[in-house]
Scaffold this motif. Structure first.
Motif, PDB file in Angstrom:
ATOM      1  N   VAL A   1       0.856  -1.180   0.000  1.00  0.00           N
ATOM      2  CA  VAL A   1       0.000   0.000   0.000  1.00  0.00           C
ATOM      3  C   VAL A   1       0.892   1.229   0.000  1.00  0.00           C
ATOM      4  O   VAL A   1       1.595   1.487   0.969  1.00  0.00           O
ATOM      5  N   ASP A   2       0.883   1.954  -1.100  1.00  0.00           N
ATOM      6  CA  ASP A   2       1.720   3.132  -1.206  1.00  0.00           C
ATOM      7  C   ASP A   2       0.987   4.336  -0.617  1.00  0.00           C
ATOM      8  O   ASP A   2      -0.161   4.597  -0.957  1.00  0.00           O
ATOM      9  N   ARG A   3       1.666   5.050   0.276  1.00  0.00           N
ATOM     10  CA  ARG A   3       1.038   6.170   0.969  1.00  0.00           C
ATOM     11  C   ARG A   3       0.531   7.239  -0.009  1.00  0.00           C
ATOM     12  O   ARG A   3      -0.597   7.709   0.081  1.00  0.00           O
ATOM     13  N   HIS A   4       1.391   7.560  -0.973  1.00  0.00           N
ATOM     14  CA  HIS A   4       1.072   8.585  -1.953  1.00  0.00           C
ATOM     15  C   HIS A   4      -0.164   8.186  -2.781  1.00  0.00           C
ATOM     16  O   HIS A   4      -1.096   8.972  -2.963  1.00  0.00           O
ATOM     17  N   TRP A   5      -0.173   6.940  -3.214  1.00  0.00           N
ATOM     18  CA  TRP A   5      -1.284   6.440  -4.027  1.00  0.00           C
ATOM     19  C   TRP A   5      -2.579   6.425  -3.219  1.00  0.00           C
ATOM     20  O   TRP A   5      -3.627   6.848  -3.676  1.00  0.00           O
ATOM     21  N   LEU A   6      -2.484   5.893  -1.976  1.00  0.00           N
ATOM     22  CA  LEU A   6      -3.698   5.747  -1.169  1.00  0.00           C
ATOM     23  C   LEU A   6      -4.352   7.102  -0.898  1.00  0.00           C
ATOM     24  O   LEU A   6      -5.561   7.253  -1.002  1.00  0.00           O
ATOM     25  N   TRP A   7      -3.523   8.113  -0.588  1.00  0.00           N
ATOM     26  CA  TRP A   7      -4.099   9.429  -0.300  1.00  0.00           C
ATOM     27  C   TRP A   7      -4.708  10.060  -1.545  1.00  0.00           C
ATOM     28  O   TRP A   7      -5.766  10.666  -1.490  1.00  0.00           O
ATOM     29  N   ASP A   8      -4.028   9.876  -2.696  1.00  0.00           N
ATOM     30  CA  ASP A   8      -4.603  10.399  -3.934  1.00  0.00           C
ATOM     31  C   ASP A   8      -5.915   9.700  -4.255  1.00  0.00           C
ATOM     32  O   ASP A   8      -6.804  10.265  -4.894  1.00  0.00           O
ATOM     33  N   ASP A   9      -6.041   8.446  -3.834  1.00  0.00           N
ATOM     34  CA  ASP A   9      -7.235   7.669  -4.085  1.00  0.00           C
ATOM     35  C   ASP A   9      -8.387   8.124  -3.183  1.00  0.00           C
ATOM     36  O   ASP A   9      -9.546   8.129  -3.588  1.00  0.00           O
ATOM     37  N   ILE A  10      -8.057   8.513  -1.953  1.00  0.00           N
ATOM     38  CA  ILE A  10      -9.089   8.966  -1.025  1.00  0.00           C
ATOM     39  C   ILE A  10      -9.650  10.306  -1.480  1.00  0.00           C
ATOM     40  O   ILE A  10     -10.863  10.506  -1.552  1.00  0.00           O
ATOM     41  N   SER A  11      -8.756  11.225  -1.794  1.00  0.00           N
ATOM     42  CA  SER A  11      -9.214  12.510  -2.316  1.00  0.00           C
ATOM     43  C   SER A  11      -8.049  13.169  -3.034  1.00  0.00           C
ATOM     44  O   SER A  11      -6.891  13.009  -2.620  1.00  0.00           O
ATOM     45  N   PRO A  12      -8.294  13.875  -4.145  1.00  0.00           N
ATOM     46  CA  PRO A  12      -7.180  14.439  -4.904  1.00  0.00           C
ATOM     47  C   PRO A  12      -6.410  15.470  -4.087  1.00  0.00           C
ATOM     48  O   PRO A  12      -6.979  16.143  -3.219  1.00  0.00           O
ATOM     49  N   ALA A  13      -5.122  15.567  -4.355  1.00  0.00           N
ATOM     50  CA  ALA A  13      -4.281  16.493  -3.603  1.00  0.00           C
ATOM     51  C   ALA A  13      -4.669  17.931  -3.949  1.00  0.00           C
ATOM     52  O   ALA A  13      -5.049  18.210  -5.076  1.00  0.00           O
ATOM     53  N   PRO A  14      -4.598  18.839  -2.979  1.00  0.00           N
ATOM     54  CA  PRO A  14      -4.899  20.236  -3.248  1.00  0.00           C
ATOM     55  C   PRO A  14      -3.891  20.813  -4.243  1.00  0.00           C
ATOM     56  O   PRO A  14      -2.720  20.440  -4.225  1.00  0.00           O
ATOM     57  N   LEU A  15      -4.343  21.705  -5.109  1.00  0.00           N
ATOM     58  CA  LEU A  15      -3.431  22.290  -6.098  1.00  0.00           C
ATOM     59  C   LEU A  15      -2.690  23.475  -5.496  1.00  0.00           C
ATOM     60  O   LEU A  15      -3.294  24.363  -4.917  1.00  0.00           O
TER      61      LEU A  15
ATOM     62  N   SER B   1       5.610  19.949   2.884  1.00  0.00           N
ATOM     63  CA  SER B   1       4.969  18.670   2.625  1.00  0.00           C
ATOM     64  C   SER B   1       4.102  18.334   3.831  1.00  0.00           C
ATOM     65  O   SER B   1       4.526  18.490   4.968  1.00  0.00           O
ATOM     66  N   CYS B   2       2.861  17.897   3.584  1.00  0.00           N
ATOM     67  CA  CYS B   2       2.016  17.509   4.719  1.00  0.00           C
ATOM     68  C   CYS B   2       2.618  16.251   5.339  1.00  0.00           C
ATOM     69  O   CYS B   2       2.876  15.279   4.632  1.00  0.00           O
ATOM     70  N   PRO B   3       2.867  16.251   6.661  1.00  0.00           N
ATOM     71  CA  PRO B   3       3.534  15.104   7.273  1.00  0.00           C
ATOM     72  C   PRO B   3       2.691  13.831   7.188  1.00  0.00           C
ATOM     73  O   PRO B   3       3.204  12.735   7.331  1.00  0.00           O
ATOM     74  N   CYS B   4       1.390  13.985   6.967  1.00  0.00           N
ATOM     75  CA  CYS B   4       0.531  12.802   6.971  1.00  0.00           C
ATOM     76  C   CYS B   4       0.244  12.294   5.566  1.00  0.00           C
ATOM     77  O   CYS B   4       0.455  11.138   5.265  1.00  0.00           O
ATOM     78  N   CYS B   5      -0.242  13.177   4.676  1.00  0.00           N
ATOM     79  CA  CYS B   5      -0.711  12.690   3.377  1.00  0.00           C
ATOM     80  C   CYS B   5       0.228  13.067   2.236  1.00  0.00           C
ATOM     81  O   CYS B   5      -0.081  12.789   1.076  1.00  0.00           O
ATOM     82  N   THR B   6       1.350  13.679   2.512  1.00  0.00           N
ATOM     83  CA  THR B   6       2.382  14.065   1.537  1.00  0.00           C
ATOM     84  C   THR B   6       1.915  15.107   0.515  1.00  0.00           C
ATOM     85  O   THR B   6       2.588  15.331  -0.486  1.00  0.00           O
ATOM     86  N   ALA B   7       0.767  15.747   0.739  1.00  0.00           N
ATOM     87  CA  ALA B   7       0.320  16.792  -0.179  1.00  0.00           C
ATOM     88  C   ALA B   7       1.267  17.984  -0.081  1.00  0.00           C
ATOM     89  O   ALA B   7       1.888  18.214   0.963  1.00  0.00           O
ATOM     90  N   ILE B   8       1.375  18.746  -1.189  1.00  0.00           N
ATOM     91  CA  ILE B   8       2.198  19.954  -1.173  1.00  0.00           C
ATOM     92  C   ILE B   8       1.298  21.124  -0.775  1.00  0.00           C
ATOM     93  O   ILE B   8       0.323  21.421  -1.468  1.00  0.00           O
ATOM     94  N   VAL B   9       1.601  21.743   0.353  1.00  0.00           N
ATOM     95  CA  VAL B   9       0.759  22.803   0.900  1.00  0.00           C
ATOM     96  C   VAL B   9       1.589  24.070   1.031  1.00  0.00           C
ATOM     97  O   VAL B   9       2.814  24.003   1.180  1.00  0.00           O
ATOM     98  N   ALA B  10       0.923  25.213   0.989  1.00  0.00           N
ATOM     99  CA  ALA B  10       1.628  26.468   1.219  1.00  0.00           C
ATOM    100  C   ALA B  10       2.189  26.487   2.637  1.00  0.00           C
ATOM    101  O   ALA B  10       1.555  26.018   3.571  1.00  0.00           O
ATOM    102  N   ALA B  11       3.405  27.033   2.773  1.00  0.00           N
ATOM    103  CA  ALA B  11       4.098  26.974   4.067  1.00  0.00           C
ATOM    104  C   ALA B  11       3.327  27.693   5.168  1.00  0.00           C
ATOM    105  O   ALA B  11       3.395  27.309   6.337  1.00  0.00           O
ATOM    106  N   ASN B  12       2.578  28.738   4.790  1.00  0.00           N
ATOM    107  CA  ASN B  12       1.887  29.497   5.840  1.00  0.00           C
ATOM    108  C   ASN B  12       0.491  28.954   6.134  1.00  0.00           C
ATOM    109  O   ASN B  12      -0.269  29.544   6.887  1.00  0.00           O
ATOM    110  N   GLU B  13       0.142  27.831   5.524  1.00  0.00           N
ATOM    111  CA  GLU B  13      -1.160  27.223   5.760  1.00  0.00           C
ATOM    112  C   GLU B  13      -1.005  26.180   6.874  1.00  0.00           C
ATOM    113  O   GLU B  13      -0.356  25.156   6.657  1.00  0.00           O
TER     114      GLU B  13
END
Ligand SMILES: [Zn+2]
Ligand SMILES: [Zn+2]
Length: 417
Positions: A191-205, A223-235
């Motif tokens: 179970v790949d973490r990156h794949w599973l999270w993309d499968d649950i819901s698409p990563a924020p743009l 990088s979100c420590p949990c789902c590996t999404a790329i998030v703005a640093a101030n978010e």
């Protein structure tokens, strides 16, 4: 109907913070970070069927291994036989409920929970998005705490320890347990973490255009420590999994140092206090970790003596030194050799849990060796102290932010023109 989600094309390395563009991957291939070598994502074929099959068989094996006797022992005509559940049971009945709980949790409950969660998530069982994200978050946090295979190693070590006293044998549950250990490892691996999270819901743009080959911190991304999404640093909160996070783990070094000092303080009593008490014909013999190693060595079981010495004495000591060194290096001292420090970090992360072996050996011995007036083994305070040392050093490694190791290094060599 294979992939209807559009897989994210970019990933921020969780270890060194480099922004990497993922190449199109063939089935079974991995993408590794060009800077630190960490595996970023793996493309499995049959990403749903494969973990489902493994997890179902693993859970069935877990059920079987709890139904029948697990191991047995014969000494001078007296036979003792235990099931898997009787092992923590003995600890509960002897005022070591804490050790019994650790055992139940790490050896059975955590792996079982992870398998059921994987089944629910990869098969897209109808659940609200909230429940799905909640389960996936717990899954990835609990993964490192499943220790079924370490327990199995502990059982083998106890066999060698007991051979000097009588005949040890395996029960009908032993083989299913071995299969369970293998299959649950394989399930988690598939179970790949990156794949599973993309499968649950698409990563924020991300709002700004991404610059590949540049670290996240330099382009205001994290990088979100949990789902590996790329998030703005101030978010502060990840829009996909709602985990809180910062550019760098907050007070990472302070937490790591505090936990490290705690574990060092506990490490002394863990080595001085007896970890178990052997009652041989009414003679009570307490034994410490080191005494156990020396006894095994003098009996001629050199490989097992070495295993216990490495797992219980060398690894915890080296791990503490390594964590202290990592903190010292991240603070700006040292030779600034990020690759070497990263290698040390990876070893620390990998081997830490294996120190639990001795705790599991004591669990097996104290449950199995109940021979009335002949011979009995009881757990002692040192075992609990030692289990705490292992758990706290695992937390210390987790609170350490590996990106700190790389932050001081120029990164121009990876930049793409
Ligand atoms: Zn990296
Ligand atoms: Zn997230």
């Amino acid at each position: 109907m294979c992939e209807h989600h559009h897989a994210t094309r970019h990933i921020l390395c969780t270890q060194c913070d480099l922004l990497v563009a993922l190449p199109p991957l063939q089935h079974g291939h991995k993408a590794a970070c060009p800077r630190c070598g960490t595996t970023l994502t793996t493309q499995w074929d049959e990403p749903r069927q494969r973990p489902t099959a493994y997890a179902l068989v693993a859970l069935f094996m877990l059920l079987l291994s709890n139904l029948f006797p697990f191991v047995n022992m014969k000494v001078a005509g007296v036979t003792s036989e235990v099931t898997l559940l009787e092992i923590p049971g003995v600890m509960f009945s002897e005022d070591y409920a804490s050790l019994g709980t650790i055992f139940l949790l790490f050896v059975q409950l955590v792996p079982a929970f992870c398998l059921v969660t994987i089944l629910l998530l990869v098969n897209r069982v109808r659940m609200s998005l909230r429940v799905k994200t909640f389960l996936a978050r717990i899954l990835f946090q609990l993964k490192t705490w499943g220790m079924a295979e370490i327990f199995l190693a502990g059982v083998l070590v106890s066999f060698v320890k007991l051979m000097a006293y009588g005949d040890v044998g395996i029960g009908s549950s032993f083989i299913p347990w071995c299969l369970f250990c293998l299959l649950q490892l394989r399930t988690m691996q598939c179970v790949d973490r990156h794949w599973l999270w993309d499968d649950i819901s698409p990563a924020p743009l991300p709002a700004a255009p991404l610059r590949v080959g540049v670290t996240g911190i330099r382009q205001g991304l994290r990088s979100c420590p949990c789902c590996t999404a790329i998030v703005a640093a101030n978010e502060p909160v990840c829009p996909r999994c709602h985990t809180r996070g910062y550019v760098r783990r907050r007070n990472s070094l302070q937490w790591t140092m505090a936990l490290l000092v705690t574990s060092i303080l506990l490490y002394l009593p863990a080595n001085i206090l007896p970890i178990m008490i052997t009652d041989l014909l009414g003679d009570q013999m307490p034994s410490t970790i080191l005494a156990g190693v020396i006894l095994l060595w003098s009996e001629g079981s050199y490989p097992v003596a070495l295993v216990i010495f490495i797992a219980s004495i060398m690894v915890p000591t080296l791990k503490m030194i390594a964590i202290a060194w990592l903190c010292w290096d991240a603070k700006g001292h040292g030779r600034r050799d990020s690759e070497r420090m990263h290698f040390i970090y990876e070893i620390v992360e990998f081997v830490g849990r294996w120190s639990m072996i001795d705790v599991f050996v004591i669990a097996v011995l104290s449950a199995l060796v109940r021979m009335g007036g002949l011979m009995n083994i009881y757990p002692a305070m040192g075992a609990l102290m030692f289990a705490l040392v292992v758990i706290i050093t695992m937390f210390a490694a987790m609170t350490f932010d590996p990106r700190l190791t790389w932050d001081r290094e120029p990164e121009s060599s990876h930049e793409e023109s």
